[in-house]
Design an enzyme around this catalytic site. Sequence first.
Site, short mmCIF file in Angstrom:
data_model
loop_
_atom_site.label_atom_id
_atom_site.label_comp_id
_atom_site.label_asym_id
_atom_site.label_seq_id
_atom_site.Cartn_x
_atom_site.Cartn_y
_atom_site.Cartn_z
N ASN A 109 0.85 -1.20 0.00
CA ASN A 109 0.00 0.00 0.00
C ASN A 109 0.88 1.24 0.00
O ASN A 109 2.01 1.20 0.49
CB ASN A 109 -0.87 0.00 1.27
N HIS A 111 0.80 5.15 1.48
CA HIS A 111 0.08 5.97 2.46
C HIS A 111 0.74 7.35 2.51
O HIS A 111 1.98 7.44 2.56
CB HIS A 111 0.14 5.30 3.84
N SER A 138 4.75 6.79 2.46
CA SER A 138 5.33 5.51 2.83
C SER A 138 4.73 4.40 1.98
O SER A 138 3.52 4.40 1.70
CB SER A 138 5.02 5.18 4.30
N ASP A 147 -2.65 0.46 8.11
CA ASP A 147 -1.41 1.25 7.91
C ASP A 147 -0.30 0.83 8.89
O ASP A 147 0.50 1.67 9.31
CB ASP A 147 -1.70 2.76 8.04
C1 GAR Z 1 -2.79 9.19 -2.42
O1 GAR Z 1 -2.27 10.34 -1.82
C2 GAR Z 1 -2.58 7.98 -1.54
O2 GAR Z 1 -1.35 8.00 -0.86
C3 GAR Z 1 -3.72 8.10 -0.59
O3 GAR Z 1 -4.81 8.52 -1.36
C4 GAR Z 1 -4.33 9.27 -2.47
C5 GAR Z 1 -4.88 8.64 -3.72
O4 GAR Z 1 -4.60 9.42 -4.83
N1 GAR Z 1 -3.99 6.86 0.07
C6 GAR Z 1 -4.53 6.77 1.28
O5 GAR Z 1 -4.85 7.72 1.94
C7 GAR Z 1 -4.71 5.35 1.76
N2 GAR Z 1 -5.11 5.35 3.11
P1 GAR Z 1 -4.64 8.80 -6.27
O6 GAR Z 1 -6.02 8.15 -6.43
O7 GAR Z 1 -4.49 9.96 -7.20
O8 GAR Z 1 -3.52 7.81 -6.40
#
Ligand code: GAR
Length: 191
Positions: A109, A111, A138, A147
Amino acid sequence: MKTRIAIFISGRGSNMMALVEAAKAPDFPAECVVVVSNDPAAAGLEWATSQGIEALAVDHRPFGKDREAHERAIDTELRARGVEFICLAGYMRILTPWLVTQWEGRMINIHPSLLPKYKGLHTHERAIDAGDAEAGCSIHWVSAGVDEGALIAQARVPILEGDTPDTLAARVLTEEHRLYPAAVRDILTKM
Ligand code: GAR
């Protein structure tokens, strides 16, 4: 042989796009065989289709509270496609222990915080409110705790005077797009 990966998204899918773009390199150790979303309206699905990648929506809503049944439905689809590895990329559902166990050691994943700081949501707002000097992202193995899995890689950015959650998110996102493909390349080359 390239590893057959599935990328899970819930929204715009910019990290998914970074992975798909990276996977165009002939020496990249993975090929994306399917992009999966729990939300049929996720913008990233259309982009995946435009790239010739199968975009699969498995809507969680018909499953109601039975999260495991939703994940079993997804898992069946993954196995039918010979998927070997999962990259969560903005997949905004907490996974059940069932799916985590099925894919242990084969699911990672991204994060948007410097874990173990700021698990969960609103990471950028929390980092700014805490007066932190830096933030980041991360990559970690997915384990039962949200997480909480072992860290694979991190990237750091400064928090600047006047930053809002949005300006900080944009700075971190640039690093996410660099870090995620690099981490996938590294892991799968060693596997
Ligand atoms: C990203 O910033 C990712 O790290 C985060 O959501 C966003 C998705 O953007 N993920 C989380 O918060 C997971 N808990 P994206 O759809 O443009 O890749």
